[in-house]
Design a protein around this motif. Structure first.
Motif, PDB file in Angstrom:
ATOM      1  N   ALA A  22     -22.599 -55.271-129.262  1.00 57.54           N
ATOM      2  CA  ALA A  22     -22.017 -53.938-129.178  1.00 57.54           C
ATOM      3  C   ALA A  22     -23.031 -52.895-129.627  1.00 57.54           C
ATOM      4  O   ALA A  22     -24.054 -53.222-130.233  1.00 57.54           O
ATOM      5  CB  ALA A  22     -20.783 -53.833-130.078  1.00 57.54           C
ATOM      6  N   VAL A  23     -22.725 -51.655-129.307  1.00 59.62           N
ATOM      7  CA  VAL A  23     -23.447 -50.509-129.860  1.00 59.62           C
ATOM      8  C   VAL A  23     -22.402 -49.635-130.536  1.00 59.62           C
ATOM      9  O   VAL A  23     -21.401 -49.265-129.919  1.00 59.62           O
ATOM     10  CB  VAL A  23     -24.187 -49.704-128.765  1.00 59.62           C
ATOM     11  CG1 VAL A  23     -24.836 -48.468-129.359  1.00 59.62           C
ATOM     12  CG2 VAL A  23     -25.225 -50.566-128.060  1.00 59.62           C
ATOM     13  N   LEU A  24     -22.622 -49.364-131.818  1.00 56.38           N
ATOM     14  CA  LEU A  24     -21.707 -48.512-132.576  1.00 56.38           C
ATOM     15  C   LEU A  24     -22.242 -47.091-132.606  1.00 56.38           C
ATOM     16  O   LEU A  24     -23.397 -46.875-132.985  1.00 56.38           O
ATOM     17  CB  LEU A  24     -21.568 -49.017-134.012  1.00 56.38           C
ATOM     18  CG  LEU A  24     -21.038 -50.430-134.191  1.00 56.38           C
ATOM     19  CD1 LEU A  24     -21.010 -50.789-135.674  1.00 56.38           C
ATOM     20  CD2 LEU A  24     -19.662 -50.568-133.577  1.00 56.38           C
ATOM     21  N   ALA A  25     -21.435 -46.146-132.221  1.00 51.48           N
ATOM     22  CA  ALA A  25     -21.841 -44.735-132.208  1.00 51.48           C
ATOM     23  C   ALA A  25     -21.714 -44.164-133.619  1.00 51.48           C
ATOM     24  O   ALA A  25     -20.832 -43.359-133.919  1.00 51.48           O
ATOM     25  CB  ALA A  25     -20.984 -43.954-131.219  1.00 51.48           C
ATOM     26  N   VAL A  26     -22.598 -44.618-134.504  1.00 59.29           N
ATOM     27  CA  VAL A  26     -22.649 -44.155-135.886  1.00 59.29           C
ATOM     28  C   VAL A  26     -24.085 -43.764-136.203  1.00 59.29           C
ATOM     29  O   VAL A  26     -25.024 -44.208-135.538  1.00 59.29           O
ATOM     30  CB  VAL A  26     -22.152 -45.229-136.881  1.00 59.29           C
ATOM     31  CG1 VAL A  26     -20.674 -45.520-136.667  1.00 59.29           C
ATOM     32  CG2 VAL A  26     -22.955 -46.510-136.747  1.00 59.29           C
ATOM     33  N   ASP A  27     -24.253 -42.932-137.228  1.00 59.05           N
ATOM     34  CA  ASP A  27     -25.604 -42.526-137.613  1.00 59.05           C
ATOM     35  C   ASP A  27     -25.984 -43.199-138.934  1.00 59.05           C
ATOM     36  O   ASP A  27     -25.208 -43.963-139.515  1.00 59.05           O
ATOM     37  CB  ASP A  27     -25.734 -41.007-137.675  1.00 59.05           C
ATOM     38  CG  ASP A  27     -24.824 -40.354-138.696  1.00 59.05           C
ATOM     39  OD1 ASP A  27     -24.353 -41.042-139.636  1.00 59.05           O
ATOM     40  OD2 ASP A  27     -24.582 -39.143-138.575  1.00 59.05           O
ATOM     41  N   ASP A  28     -27.198 -42.903-139.393  1.00 58.22           N
ATOM     42  CA  ASP A  28     -27.711 -43.521-140.618  1.00 58.22           C
ATOM     43  C   ASP A  28     -26.789 -43.277-141.805  1.00 58.22           C
ATOM     44  O   ASP A  28     -26.536 -44.192-142.596  1.00 58.22           O
ATOM     45  CB  ASP A  28     -29.104 -42.979-140.948  1.00 58.22           C
ATOM     46  CG  ASP A  28     -30.142 -43.338-139.901  1.00 58.22           C
ATOM     47  OD1 ASP A  28     -29.879 -44.217-139.051  1.00 58.22           O
ATOM     48  OD2 ASP A  28     -31.227 -42.732-139.933  1.00 58.22           O
ATOM     49  N   ALA A  29     -26.276 -42.064-141.941  1.00 59.53           N
ATOM     50  CA  ALA A  29     -25.417 -41.731-143.078  1.00 59.53           C
ATOM     51  C   ALA A  29     -24.141 -42.558-143.065  1.00 59.53           C
ATOM     52  O   ALA A  29     -23.673 -43.005-144.118  1.00 59.53           O
ATOM     53  CB  ALA A  29     -25.096 -40.239-143.082  1.00 59.53           C
ATOM     54  N   ASP A  30     -23.557 -42.767-141.881  1.00 64.25           N
ATOM     55  CA  ASP A  30     -22.341 -43.574-141.771  1.00 64.25           C
ATOM     56  C   ASP A  30     -22.593 -45.003-142.253  1.00 64.25           C
ATOM     57  O   ASP A  30     -21.812 -45.559-143.027  1.00 64.25           O
ATOM     58  CB  ASP A  30     -21.860 -43.642-140.316  1.00 64.25           C
ATOM     59  CG  ASP A  30     -21.405 -42.306-139.762  1.00 64.25           C
ATOM     60  OD1 ASP A  30     -20.878 -41.479-140.541  1.00 64.25           O
ATOM     61  OD2 ASP A  30     -21.570 -42.100-138.545  1.00 64.25           O
ATOM     62  N   VAL A  31     -23.690 -45.598-141.787  1.00 63.10           N
ATOM     63  CA  VAL A  31     -24.004 -46.983-142.140  1.00 63.10           C
ATOM     64  C   VAL A  31     -24.354 -47.093-143.625  1.00 63.10           C
ATOM     65  O   VAL A  31     -23.876 -47.989-144.323  1.00 63.10           O
ATOM     66  CB  VAL A  31     -25.136 -47.531-141.248  1.00 63.10           C
ATOM     67  CG1 VAL A  31     -25.537 -48.938-141.658  1.00 63.10           C
ATOM     68  CG2 VAL A  31     -24.709 -47.519-139.776  1.00 63.10           C
ATOM     69  N   ALA A  32     -25.147 -46.153-144.131  1.00 59.74           N
ATOM     70  CA  ALA A  32     -25.535 -46.170-145.544  1.00 59.74           C
ATOM     71  C   ALA A  32     -24.333 -45.970-146.466  1.00 59.74           C
ATOM     72  O   ALA A  32     -24.284 -46.533-147.561  1.00 59.74           O
ATOM     73  CB  ALA A  32     -26.595 -45.116-145.811  1.00 59.74           C
TER      74      ALA A  32
END
Length: 84
Positions: A22-32
């Motif tokens: 999959a590809v999750l439409a999230v950015d670095d801040a979301d993952v961190a």
């Protein structure tokens, strides 16, 4: 019990390689915000990346990775162990 356990950078795939699921439409801040500090590096031919790897409760190895200059939809690619 936590839902996941982070891996150390360089953890090998138990099945030898991964498959993209999959590809999750999230950015670095979301993952961190979920996983904490992201690992960073540069891969020859692919360029700069940010990632986090973790084991799920059932011991499946998962990685979220984003290449800075990757074509395709923006976000993090979800990779799972090929044997899982």
């Amino acid at each position: 019990m936590p839902a996941f356990e982070r891996t150390v950078q360089g953890t090998s795939w138990p099945g030898g390689t991964y498959r993209k699921v999959a590809v999750l439409a999230v950015d670095d801040a979301d993952v961190a915000a979920i996983f904490g500090e992201l690992a960073e590096g540069t891969e020859e031919g692919l360029g700069e990346w940010k990632a986090v790897g973790f084991f799920l409760q059932e011991s499946s190895l998962v990685e979220l990775i984003r290449y800075k200059h990757c074509p395709g939809p923006p976000g993090y690619v979800v990779r799972v162990d090929r044997s899982g």
